[in-house]
Every structure is written in structure tokens, then in C-alpha cells.
Design a protein around this motif. Structure first.
Motif, PDB file in Angstrom:
ATOM      1  N   HIS A 298      -3.962   6.453  -6.133  1.00  0.00           N
ATOM      2  CA  HIS A 298      -4.533   5.202  -5.558  1.00  0.00           C
ATOM      3  C   HIS A 298      -4.473   4.412  -4.045  1.00  0.00           C
ATOM      4  O   HIS A 298      -4.980   4.423  -3.762  1.00  0.00           O
ATOM      5  N   ARG A 299      -3.877   4.971  -2.972  1.00  0.00           N
ATOM      6  CA  ARG A 299      -3.578   4.752  -2.047  1.00  0.00           C
ATOM      7  C   ARG A 299      -5.114   5.266  -1.068  1.00  0.00           C
ATOM      8  O   ARG A 299      -5.732   4.399  -0.768  1.00  0.00           O
TER       9      ARG A 299
ATOM     10  N   TYR B  90      -7.660   2.885  -2.586  1.00  0.00           N
ATOM     11  CA  TYR B  90      -8.027   1.151  -2.429  1.00  0.00           C
ATOM     12  C   TYR B  90      -8.258   1.904  -0.607  1.00  0.00           C
ATOM     13  O   TYR B  90      -9.003   0.598   0.143  1.00  0.00           O
ATOM     14  N   LYS B  91      -8.574   2.446   0.028  1.00  0.00           N
ATOM     15  CA  LYS B  91      -9.131   3.021   0.940  1.00  0.00           C
ATOM     16  C   LYS B  91     -10.736   3.348   1.076  1.00  0.00           C
ATOM     17  O   LYS B  91     -11.174   2.282   1.895  1.00  0.00           O
TER      18      LYS B  91
ATOM     19  N   ILE C  82       0.827  -1.219  -0.126  1.00  0.00           N
ATOM     20  CA  ILE C  82      -0.140  -0.068  -0.142  1.00  0.00           C
ATOM     21  C   ILE C  82       0.906   1.675   0.464  1.00  0.00           C
ATOM     22  O   ILE C  82       0.813   2.277  -0.363  1.00  0.00           O
TER      23      ILE C  82
ATOM     24  N   PHE D 140      -3.714  -3.307  -8.264  1.00  0.00           N
ATOM     25  CA  PHE D 140      -3.182  -3.670  -7.189  1.00  0.00           C
ATOM     26  C   PHE D 140      -3.285  -5.693  -7.166  1.00  0.00           C
ATOM     27  O   PHE D 140      -3.461  -5.833  -5.471  1.00  0.00           O
TER      28      PHE D 140
ATOM     29  N   LEU E  75      -2.571  -6.646  -3.483  1.00  0.00           N
ATOM     30  CA  LEU E  75      -3.204  -6.088  -2.797  1.00  0.00           C
ATOM     31  C   LEU E  75      -5.050  -6.485  -3.673  1.00  0.00           C
ATOM     32  O   LEU E  75      -6.083  -6.027  -2.624  1.00  0.00           O
ATOM     33  N   LEU E  76      -4.822  -7.382  -4.551  1.00  0.00           N
ATOM     34  CA  LEU E  76      -6.543  -7.719  -3.888  1.00  0.00           C
ATOM     35  C   LEU E  76      -6.462  -9.200  -5.391  1.00  0.00           C
ATOM     36  O   LEU E  76      -5.400  -9.400  -5.534  1.00  0.00           O
TER      37      LEU E  76
END
Length: 1299
Positions: A383-384, A387-388, A376, A422, A427-428
Motif C-alpha cells: 500500500h505504501r 500511495y507513492k 505512511i 488512506f 492520508l487522503l
């Protein structure tokens, strides 16, 4: 390896104590499973006469065994709750590796170690826990590669132990020698680019060539194509029976490089990868989490203790992380250095404080928060933030990119690029099986996000709702795609979490939203919303919330139908005080102004629904349904061969399992609700893990006929499963789930056994058999304790007595069984019959269940009913009506507050015990007559107590009720003219009888009903009885005006002529009688050879004297009712004639028959004008349009056809060509048809009522009654009012909604 001296001394020291307390049969089950005790040794010990002798023999044998046997004995003591005895042995347990003992000792031979080392197969990890079930499943698939090349895919999520499992599976000498004598070669792949992949393959080729002579060495391949060809040559020519293991494959393009027609085992997170290659394919799924036992074993190994000695926090840690091998290993490594931090790490896990689970110097993984935060932190700032936003997702939910396109207000293509980033950074996760792709977070990632953004959760959810509202200003999406499904399912969730109460009220108190969500998601999700967010909705209006919830609960099975029903029409059946009805009426009036049809149920206030919830879980009959022991879930099974589990509050499906190869006859929860057992006509018994929908055990060898019933013990102290079957002798068995074969077989029945049931304390099993007996067996010994000859209680009957089932009262002192039409209560100790509950002789008791918290007994019947009885008072407390076919099972919830019933009608109904046990419903029979007079509607019909009732059609209130008739009422007819009513009876008589005076009636009714009775004073009613009698009554006085005797069998139809002086009746005795009922004069019309079910005047003219009659004998006859002369007689059909109707212009009449045809006849010439063919089943009904130009016919397949009278051509098949084609099935036989006066509309009855556009042949509206099998519908002359009665006795007065 001999038993260590310390362990031997310990056994000798405590030998006397052990011999006094242990029960060897229980312990030996576990020891056999561990492989330290043989079947012969067990048998020798069991033959000892007493328990103590068995204990002496077991300990004597144990002293001759090795360390493994001592450890197995210790573990058996722990499992059977001999904790005090286990503690005596604990200090002297042999010090040895937990993995040293293997049932297949060849896994550790030097040969195996050499082969695996040469092939680069990794060694076992320092901390290793055996997973024998999974290992054996992989080996079983690998054995399939013995003769031919192919692929075995081991798939599961990251950290689930796939690589360890693959390595362990090949650590087996027999497997290597038989299947892979060419060796085992391991290649770790991972996420590689092409150059790195080439390096990997070059290394593999070098390893393979190194084992050959020096001349075989080649230069390394320079490209992937060259590498592929080199591997192909080596694997096919030099190592044709070798196994190549590809570990951690991510990409199908990588896999294609290895598509070289060899034997390959691969591990991957993506189940579908092998779809891209050729050859035979097999797969094994690795669960994402370890079971509790394995998780505890890992923690025990890390902390150097025994699983039994771990603190309670250890169990909680395993549960909290869902057995994740990664998390369990990480925490285990931390606890190795800080063994006093059990509570600390559990709290951090629960509170999502991942950063406090810090890196351990002795462990290779990063701390949890670092592992999840690292990727992250390298994201760009924008993008952070995006993602939140994923913090708001629900666990285990996959979403399409379009949802995030709405949330982020970006183009879908741009969103896909961001999501791909991601995914690449782990992250995904992406599910590429679906198109479009679906994206999801792992639970631990989501927990981490929630913890990181805890203070912003409300605003994040609010953002989702506001973005949705901005994007869908004109109304919610209805496309049914993945994006639509997400918004429809989770919009309420986001509103609740965002504390948007007003938005939630507006949405969930809207019939439009109910209609949209029910159509797209089904009713269960909606019901669950009202349950889950009820605490919020009740702050606005608890009454409205309960009204919407009740509407969905009682109509959910209708909302499961396809095509989807009109929700507004369904809602018009709600009480007039309901907000649901108010909104439905407004919408109906608005749509009516635009040409739509809607119908209001006028008398609905007189009908009370007792069901709390109606669920339609299966396509096909339901044979079994049961509550979980915590009451939150229901499992069901049936003809669909599936097992389903759903929430008891809403019917929301939790699990669906294709369980068996044939009908699933029974399902049962274990006492801790973790397991479900099923049994089937396929002769198999299966045990499933409920949470994971995973098969744990199959018992398929011992029962040779269908297995009828299964049940677990009531407690987990000693978990056993009982089953019974149609086998002639070995038909009752007890199973210990740790053993592959049955623990005991109970002998005694020599006919099929229908049911088995443990006593509340698990001491006995009761069995119910076709041999007419109820037997009680001792569970511990499997010996027969008592036999109760139930057949002796039916000495008056020559028929076989089949005992269907049994149930125990909560105190275990009484056992109750069901046989024929009775439930019999016996004293367990004395076998004396204490009580006999005899019910309707026309139905059988299919099942019975005693309430665990009260004296109530529930009975399920073949006549579609459920009854509740008070065992102390021997009194029926309730009739629970609603099912439309045989009721197969009833069961009280563990707290006794609810009752479930399941039926062949494909539904499960839930009843609130307190609500139903003081209520009893009166229902009407379907043979009825109706008089329409301006706004007034009068209905006459018999009730279930064989009384004649006359009701006000607008309210359903009773205006007149006769005394109970001695003979069953079969038909009724009313007449306005001279004050009389006729009844036809089974005894062949027609009668008029005085029942109560007018003043008595008027004292009982209110002012409006008095006015109604006054306007209908002088009403006559004819009633036909099963005796053959007909009664003519005056209403409202109830005075008997005439009793007409003459018919010798049941009177099937009666009808007054227009003058009111003449009454015509027909009977099973094949005759028609024309009565001058006041004088008793009678003309008998004879000629039919079979029963005459109906007749009809040739026209409605007052001067008409001609009568048409038809019969099952295939003939139609015309009579002159004045002279009694037969005018015409023709053999119209080869099969029974089922209906006949004369055209309004008097020129034609039509007949329909079981021979699947309809015929048009000319009234004067009596010639067949047209034969109408095309129906695929019996043609049961027909009706001419009022202009006599069209004929409608309906058949037993539910199909309606419209024909031209002029040329006999087919005009329309209703809905056959439209998108609502399934509508024409009509839910059953088409039993009645009526045209509107302008001939533009047609109404039909069958399983439900439908209205049709005659020109288009399209369905305009459908009304779904509570019951089914409607027999007839009465229609007012202006086509605005419709009256019918369903098969469970509910009266429907439907009025067309007008603006």
C-alpha cells in the motif's frame, strides 16, 4: 485608560514634524475603522481650512485619547507609507496585548467568562489573532436562532481555525443575554466510536444536571438512544434557550444523536453533514488560509515584534503555505526559539524540506515531515507503493477510484477499500458529495510526496501514461463521467511530465483528440494545452502547433455550442496549407463514402481572420470585460448576473461568481489584481477577492438607481473606487474600501452618469453624462475642476447628446470622450477640442479606450464594428470585424499588444494590435446574384464602399469592380445572354455605366481569370439603387448600357427574363416595372398598397409570361408581363406576405405570412387549397420540392416544417423528435430553403446553413459562418455548390466533398 506618559512625550516631541507632513483625511479613515475616532470628531477636523490646521486638530485630539488611539495612529502612518514618521513613534508604543482593545468591550466581562467557563468553552489560545469578519458572520447566523431552534454549521479544512472561531463568536455578552440565556455548552467530538461518544454525552448530561437541584440527578445513560432522550429532556425542558456547540464533527451518524430540536453550533470539515438532520440550517465557510495580514500578525505575536518590523521573508512564508494556520503557527513557534532562521525556514518550505522544520520543545505539534510521514510508515509495504503513485496528481484535483483502478490494475472494489484505508489514516481526503466519491490530497501532503519522490517523478508519470494506453487500446474514453474527465483533461500533463514527447506529438497533432477533448472539456483546456506544452510541441513542428492552436482559438465559441458541432466540418474552413485542414479533408472523404455530408469552403483563402481568440463566457449579452493589470486574466460580466475570470491566453475559466441579483453592468480589477469590483442594475456595488472568489464589501445604500460603471485608481498608493449611476444628483461617488460609506460624492451632473475614469496619475476623475457634458473632478477634494460642454460640438443636431464614456491618453494631457457618432479629443488644461473623429452616421460610438503605450484609439460601435484610429495622424488604421451585435466595450492590454472587445453577441474577441492596425477589410452586402456554369461560379454583390463587385466564386478574387455609386446599391441580377447587367438604386433609377475597359480589366488579372472572363464575355448585370434608379452594365468592360429611371423609391429586387431583353424590377414605391431595357420601354404594374420586396415568374419556361408578386399589404397578384395586365388579385393573408413560391409543375403556389400561417393555392382556380397552421412565429420562407409533392416552410423561431402538397398534412418538423432538437432553432430566422434535384435533401439558411434528410427530418450537417443572419443561398442545379454572404460581408462558396 489614559495615554501612557512615554507615548504622550513622544507625540509632543515630534509634534511639529508630524504637523508639517501628514494628510489627516487619509489617516482618519483607518482610525475610524479601528473605532478610536468618531464621525463627529472626523467632521470637526475636516472643517479646518488648511491641511496643517487639520493636522494640528488631529494631534490635539490624539493627546486626549488613550493607548489604543496612539497605536491606531501609528498603524495608519504605516499603511499610508509614512514610514519615517512611524519610526519616530515606534520606540514609545504602549506595551499592551494586541487583543486587549475590542470594539465591543463586553466580550471580556466576568459574566461572559463565567458562562463560557461553566459550559466548557475553551479559552483563547496564547497566540490569538482576531478575524472580525468571520466572527461577525457566525454571530449573525447565531442571532437567527434567537426565536427558534436550528443548526449553524462552521465548516472548513483541518487547521483553518474553526474551533477558535466558534469559541470567539460566543464570547459576546449581548449574544448570550438575548439568544442563549440558558448558557453555552461545548462538546469536543472528533473521530469517535460509539462507546467514546456515549462517554462524551454522559459527561455533558452530568454537567447540565449538576447545575440543577440534587433531585434532578440521574444515573448516567447506558446507551446512545437513552443518552439522546436524556439530552432532549434537558435541552427542551431545563435549558430551552441554551446553545450546544459540537466541535469537530466528522460523521453524520454522530450528528443524528444530537438531532433533538435544540440550538446547535457545529464545526466540521464536511459542509453537507447538516443535511442529515431536521430543522433550520445556516452555514459559514472558513477559508483554508489566513490572509496575509493575519498570517503576519501570528508570526509577529510568536516572535514578539510588530508586523511592520517583520522581515520580507515573513510575507513569503505566509504566501508559500497559502496562509495555512497550522504551518504559520508551527513556523512561528520554531522562530520564537530561533528568531534568526527566517530565511532558513522559508527555503525549507519552498524546497519542500519538511523534515528540516523540526519539532520545537515549546510547541505541541510534531514537525511537518513527521506529521505527514507517520501514517505512511504504518502502511503495509504494497500500500505504501500505491500511495507513492499519488505523487503524480495535480494540486486541488479530485479523482474517482476508477482512475486509480486503471493506474494500479486492480478491481474498482479493491481500490475503494485501499482508498478508505488512506482516508481513515488522514492520508487522503474524500468528497462524499459526489457519487462516485472523489479523492484528493491536501497541498502540503502532495508537496511532501513530491519531495520524497523527486528522483522518480518522470517514471511515475510514464507509468500513468502506459497504464492508460494499455487499458484504452481502442481509443480514449468518451463517457463523460469523472474517470473520463480526468483522463481527457490530464493525459497531456502526464505525457509532458513523463518526457514522452512522441506520444504527446501524436496526441495533440490529432484532429480526433481535438474533437474528443473539445466535446468533453470545452475548447479552453485544449488551447491551454497548446500554450503550456508549446515548448515541447515546437521541437517537432511549430507550424503545426500554431495551426491547431489558431483553429481552436478562432472556433472556440462554436465548440461551446450544444449540440456539439462536427469538428471535421469546422476544420474544413481552415487554410488549405494547414495540417488541421489536411486531416479534416481525409476524414471528410472517408465519411462521405459512408453517406455523410461535408462541404469545403472554396474561397476561404480570400478571407483573413483578425481575431486572435474568441471566447463565449456567458449565456446572455456581455456588458463589460477588462484585462487584469498583469495582462494574464480577463474578467467579464453581463446579463447573466455573473462575474467570470479566465485566462487571456486560452479563455480557460478560472472563477465564476453569481455576483448580483440583476444584470452586472461593469467589472474592474484593482491595480494589484487582487480585487474585482462589480456594479449592477440592482443598485449595488460589490468588491471581491479574485483568488478566493470571496465577497469582501457590499455598498448598497447610497445609489438609488442602477450603477453604470466602476473603476479603481491606477495605483495602490491610495486605493479608491469610483462609481457612477443613473441617480439624478448624487450620481458619482468615491469609496474607500476601509469605510462602510462613500468617502466623497461629486456634485455637478443632474442627469444619469454613464462612465467615470481616473486620470493616469489619479489626480482627476472624468465623468460622462446624459446631460451632454464631460466633467473633471479633483480626487483629493471631490471638487469640480472643469466642465466641457460636449453638446455644443453637435450644434447642428436637435437630438439629445449623450456622452457615453471617456478615456485619458497615457501622458494625462488629453481626455477623449464618445458621443453620438464621434470621438472628441480635448486638451485637459485648456479644454480646447484638438481633434474630432466623425464616423458612420448610422451608428453610435458605444465606448472608446486610448492605448497606454501608443497613439492608437479603439472605438466600439453599435453597428457591430471595432475601429482603431491613430490620434496623431487622425487616420483610421483598421476595421476589426467579427462581432454579430452591438460592441459594448473595448480595452487595450496594459502593454498595448492586445485589444479586447465584448458584445451583445455573447462573445469576447481578442485582437493582436500589430496584426490588425495595418489591415482593413472590404466586405460585401448580402443582396447578391450568382451564375453557375459547369465548374465556373460568378458572384455579383455590392461592397461596403458602395461599389459593385463581380468575383470568381472559386477563389473569391475580384474580376470586376465599379466606381463608388452615389446612391446605395440594394439589389443586383445577372444574365448570360446579351451582354448586360442591371443595378437598382435608391434614387429610383435603373442604369448602365461604363467603368473601365476590358483591356484595363484584363491587365489587372492573371491567366486563369482571363480565361474566366473570356468564357463569360457578354455578361449583363442589373443593379437596383436606393434612389430608385436601375443600371444595366456590360461585364467585363463596365460599359453602361442603360440607366432606367421611373421608380420613385428604393429598388428592392431586379431580375432578367430568360431572353435577356426584359428586366423586371420592384420597389418601395409599391410598383413593379417591366423594362425593355435596350429601348427604355416600360410597363408599370400597379395595384399593391405597400412595398413589393420580391416577385417570381410562375414557371421557368421560356414561354412563360405570367408573374407572381406579393407585398406587405397581404395580397398576391398575377400579371401578364407582355401586356401589363393584372390577371388575378387576392387577399391571401391578414398579415404581411413574407415569401411566395410556385411549384415546378406549375399547378400550385405557396404563400407565407407574418400571421404565422402558410397557404397552398391552385394556380388555375386561385382557390386556397390548404391553410398550413402550426408555426409559432412569422413564417418567413417556403420552397416546393422538385417533384412538387412536398412544401418546406421556415419561421422566425428557426423551425422548419415539411408538408404534403396533396392533402396539406404535416410530414415532419425537422429535428423536433430527434436528439438534436435544439438544432431546429437554427440560430435565427429561416430565410431561404432549397431541395436537391432528387428531393432527398434540403438546405436552409438562418443564423447558419443546415442540410437535412427530407425523409427523416434530421440534420445531416451544419456550416457555421463567421457572421450570422444569412439572407439567401444560391444553389447549383446538381446541389453540389452553395453560395451565400453573411451579415459582416464574408462570401462563402461551399463545395460538397466527394470521394
Amino acid at each position: 485608560m489614559a495615554l501612557e506618559e512615554r507615548a504622550r512625550s513622544c507625540l509632543l516631541r515630534f509634534r511639529h514634524r508630524l504637523e508639517q507632513d501628514i494628510k489627516p483625511p487619509y489617516l482618519m479613515d483607518h482610525m475610524i475603522s479601528d473605532g478610536v475616532l468618531t464621525g463627529d470628531e472626523e467632521e470637526r477636523i475636516r472643517t479646518q481650512s488648511t491641511r496643517k490646521d487639520q493636522a494640528v486638530a488631529l494631534l490635539e485630539l490624539l493627546l486626549k485619547k488613550d493607548n489604543y488611539a496612539y497605536i491606531s495612529f501609528y498603524n495608519a502612518l504605516v499603511r499610508e507609507a509614512y514610514d519615517d514618521l512611524a519610526n519616530l513613534l515606534y520606540d514609545d508604543l504602549p506595551k499592551m496585548s494586541q487583543n486587549a482593545h475590542k470594539s465591543n468591550s463586553d466580550s471580556n466581562t466576568s459574566y461572559v467568562q463565567t458562562v463560557l467557563s461553566e459550559g466548557g468553552v475553551p479559552q483563547r489560545p496564547v497566540v490569538f489573532v482576531s478575524r472580525p469578519e468571520l466572527v461577525n458572520r457566525v454571530r449573525e447566523k447565531l442571532y437567527r436562532l434567537q426565536k427558534d431552534p436550528g443548526w449553524v454549521t462552521v465548516f472548513g479544512m483541518a487547521g483553518s481555525g474553526k474551533s477558535v472561531l466558534a469559541a470567539e463568536a460566543v464570547r459576546h455578552q449581548g449574544l448570550i443575554e438575548e439568544c442563549f440565556p440558558g448558557g453555552i455548552h461545548w462538546l469536543s467530538i472528533g473521530q469517535l466510536d460509539k462507546p467514546d461518544l456515549l462517554v462524551k454525552i454522559q459527561s455533558l448530561c452530568f454537567r447540565l444536571e449538576q447545575s440543577l437541584d440534587s433531585q434532578s440527578l440521574h444515573r448516567p445513560p447506558n446507551s446512545l438512544d437513552e443518552a439522546k432522550e436524556r439530552m432532549r429532556f434537558l435541552m427542551l425542558r431545563r435549558y430551552p434557550r441554551a446553545l450546544l456547540i459540537l466541535d469537530d464533527i466528522w460523521d453524520s451518524t454522530v450528528l443524528k444523536v444530537f438531532d433533538i430540536h435544540c440550538r446547535i453550533l457545529l464545526t466540521t470539515r464536511n459542509r453537507s453533514l447538516a443535511d442529515s438532520v431536521s430543522g433550520a440550517k445556516y452555514e459559514v465557510e472558513v477559508e483554508s488560509g489566513l490572509d496575509e495580514k493575519k498570517g503576519l500578525e501570528i508570526l509577529a505575536l510568536y516572535t514578539g515584534t510588530k508586523p511592520i518590523a517583520l522581515p520580507e521573508e515573513a510575507r513569503s512564508i505566509v504566501r508559500e503555505c497559502k496562509g495555512s494556520p497550522l504551518v504559520v503557527s508551527l513556523i512561528g513557534a520554531l522562530l520564537r526559539e530561533k528568531p534568526n532562521r527566517w530565511g532558513y525556514y522559508l527555503r525549507q518550505l519552498r524546497q519542500k524540506q519538511f523534515k528540516r522544520i523540526r519539532k520545537s520543545s515549546s510547541y505541541d505539534y510534531d514537525a511537518l515531515d513527521q506529521a505527514m510521514a507517520a501514517s505512511i510508515e504504518v502502511l503495509p509495504d504494497e500500500h505504501r507503493e500505491l500511495y507513492k503513485d499519488l505523487t503524480v496528481l495535480e494540486k486541488d484535483i479530485k479523482i474517482p477510484a476508477k482512475v486509480l483502478s486503471v493506474l494500479w490494475d486492480l478491481e474498482p472494489e479493491e481500490v475503494e477499500d485501499i482508498l478508505e484505508e488512506f482516508v481513515n489514516k488522514s492520508l487522503l481526503f474524500v468528497d462524499s458529495h459526489n457519487k462516485p466519491y472523489l479523492y484528493y490530497l491536501h497541498d502540503l501532503q502532495l508537496d511532501f510526496l513530491v519531495e520524497q519522490n523527486r528522483t522518480q517523478l518522470e517514471s511515475l508519470h510514464s507509468k500513468v501514461v502506459h497504464q492508460y494506453q494499455q487499458h484504452y487500446k481502442d481509443g480514449p474514453p468518451t463517457s463523460g463521467d469523472e474517470e473520463c474527465l480526468y483522463w481527457i483533461r490530464f493525459l497531456t500533463f502526464h505525457m509532458a511530465k513523463g518526457n514522452l514527447s512522441q506520444e504527446l506529438y501524436s496526441l495533440m497533432f490529432s484532429l480526433d483528440w481535438v474533437s474528443i477533448k473539445a466535446k468533453i472539456m470545452g475548447p479552453a483546456h485544449l488551447i491551454n494545452d497548446y500554450v503550456e506544452y508549446g515548448y515541447i510541441l515546437d521541437k517537432e513542428n511549430s507550424d503545426v502547433r500554431s495551426q491547431f492552436q489558431e483553429f481552436l482559438s478562432l472556433n472556440g465559441h462554436q465548440l461551446e455550442q450544444r449540440p456539439f458541432p462536427d469538428v471535421v466540418q469546422l476544420a474544413l474552413s481552415q487554410p488549405r496549407t494547414s495540417e488541421v485542414y489536411r486531416q479534416a479533408l481525409l476524414q471528410a472523404q472517408d465519411r462521405t463514402s459512408k453517406g455523410k455530408l461535408y462541404f469545403d469552403w472554396l474561397n476561404k483563402s480570400s478571407v483573413e481572420s483578425l481575431s486572435r481568440l474568441v471566447i463565449h463566457p456567458h449565456q446572455g449579452s456581455i456588458y463589460s470585460a477588462c484585462f487584469s493589470h498583469d495582462g494574464t486574466k480577463i474578467a467579464s460580466s453581463g446579463a447573466s448576473k455573473t462575474l467570470k475570470v479566465f485566462k487571456s491566453t486560452s479563455g480557460e475559466k478560472l472563477t465564476e461568481i453569481p455576483a448580483h441579483d440583476d444584470e452586472v453592468l461593469c467589472c474592474a480589477f484593482s491595480p494589484d489584481d487582487r480585487l474585482l469590483a462589480t456594479c449592477s442594475s440592482d443598485r449595488k456595488v460589490k468588491v471581491w477577492n479574485v483568488e478566493r472568489a470571496m465577497l469582501l464589501r457590499v455598498f448598497e445604500e447610497e445609489h438609488e438607481e442602477q450603477v453604470n460603471h466602476c473603476q479603481f485608481t491606477n495605483t495602490t498608493r491610495r486605493l479608491l473606487l469610483a462609481t457612477c449611476s443613473n441617480d439624478k444628483m448624487l450620481n458619482v461617488k468615491l469609496w474607500n474600501l476601509n469605510k462602510p460609506t462613500s468617502q466623497n460624492t461629486m456634485f455637478g451632473h443632474f442627469e444619469p452618469v454613464n462612465h467615470c475614469c481616473f486620470s493616469p496619475d489619479d489626480t482627476y476623475v472624468s465623468t460622462s453624462s446624459n446631460d451632454g457634458t464631460l466633467k473633471l473632478f479633483q480626487v483629493s477634494s471631490a471638487n469640480e475642476w472643469k466642465t466641457i460642454n460636449v453638446r455644443d460640438m453637435f450644434a447642428e443636431s436637435d437630438e439629445d447628446v449623450l456622452v457615453k464614456c471617456s478615456t485619458w491618453t497615457a501622458d494625462g494631457k488629453r481626455v477623449i470622450c464618445a458621443a453620438k457618432n464621434a470621438a472628441l479629443v480635448f486638451d485637459v488644461e485648456t479644454s480646447d477640442m484638438l481633434l474630432e473623429i466623425r464616423t458612420n452616421r448610422l451608428s453610435t460610438v458605444q465606448y472608446c479606450h486610448a492605448c497606454p503605450t501608443s497613439n492608437l484609439l479603439a472605438l466600439a460601435f453599435s453597428n457591430y464594428a471595432v475601429e482603431l484610429w491613430d490620434l496623431e495622424a487622425n487616420k483610421k488604421m483598421a476595421d476589426c470585424s467579427g462581432h454579430l451585435s452591438w460592441v459594448q466595450r473595448v480595452q487595450f492590454s496594459p502593454d498595448g499588444s492586445q485589444l479586447l472587445s465584448c458584445s451583445y453577441d455573447q462573445t469576447i474577441r481578442l485582437w493582436e494590435t500589430k496584426k490588425v492596425h495595418t489591415t482593413s477589410a472590404v466586405c460585401l452586402k448580402r443582396d447578391s446574384d450568382v451564375l453557375f456554369n459547369d465548374e465556373e461560379i460568378i458572384v455579383s454583390a455590392a461592397d461596403n464602399c458602395n461599389r459593385l463587385q463581380v468575383r470568381d466564386g472559386r477563389t473569391g478574387s475580384v474580376l470586376f469592380q465599379s466606381e463608388e455609386k452615389s446612391s446605395r446599391i440594394r439589389c443586383t441580377s445577372m444574365c448570360r445572354q446579351p451582354s448586360a447587367v442591371a443595378l437598382g438604386q435608391e434614387d429610383g433609377t435603373v442604369q448602365a455605366a461604363g467603368l473601365m475597359t476590358a483591356s484595363q480589366v484584363l491587365r489587372r488579372v492573371g491567366r486563369r481569370i482571363r480565361q474566366l472572363l473570356t468564357s463569360f464575355r457578354g455578361l449583363m448585370l442589373a443593379v437596383g439603387l436606393c434612389t430608385g434608379n436601375v443600371q444595366v452594365l456590360e461585364v467585363p468592360s463596365g460599359k453602361t448600357l442603360a440607366t432606367l429611371e421611373g421608380h420613385t423609391k428604393t429598388v428592392l429586387h431586379c431580375q432578367f427574363c430568360q431572353n435577356g431583353q426584359t428586366l423586371i424590377t420592384s420597389s418601395e414605391d409599391t410598383t413593379i416595372r417591366v423594362w425593355k431595357w435596350q429601348s427604355g420601354e416600360c410597363k408599370v404594374l400597379q395595384g399593391h398598397k405597400e412595398q413589393v420586396r420580391c416577385f417570381s415568374p410562375l414557371s421557368n419556361s421560356p414561354d412563360n409570361t405570367r408573374l407572381l408578386s406579393w407585398s406587405f399589404d397581404g395580397t398576391v397578384k398575377m400579371w401578364d408581363v407582355e401586356s401589363g395586365e393584372k390577371l388575378q388579385d387576392i387577399e391571401a393573408h391578414r398579415g404581411a406576405i413574407l415569401s411566395c413560391h410556385a411549384s415546378p409543375d406549375g399547378c400550385h403556389f405557396a404563400t407565407t405570412s407574418a400571421d404565422k400561417t402558410a397557404k397552398l393555392w391552385h394556380c388555375e382556380s386561385w382557390q386556397c387549397v390548404h391553410t398550413l397552421s402550426g408555426h409559432l412565429d412569422c413564417v418567413r420562407s417556403c420552397r416546393f420540392s422538385w417533384d412538387s409533392r412536398r412544401l418546406a416552410t421556415g419561421d422566425d423561431n428557426g423551425e422548419i416544417r415539411l408538408w404534403s402538397v396533396k392533402d396539406g398534412s404535416l410530414l415532419k418538423i425537422c429535428s423536433r423528435d430527434g436528439k438534436d432538437g435544439m438544432d431546429s432553432l437554427h440560430g435565427g430566422w429561416v430565410t431561404d430553403l432549397h431541395f436537391s434535384s432528387d428531393n432527398s435533401l434540403l438546405v436552409s439558411t438562418g443564423g447558419y446553413i443546415k442540410w437535412w434528410d427530407v425523409e427523416k427530418g434530421e440534420a445531416l450537417q451544419t456550416f457555421y459562418p463567421s457572421g450570422t443572419a444569412l439572407k439567401r443561398i444560391h444553389v447549383s442545379s446538381d446541389f453540389s455548390t452553395f453560395v451565400t454572404i453573411d451579415n459582416i460581408g464574408i462570401l462563402y462558396i461551399l463545395k460538397r466533398v466527394v470521394v
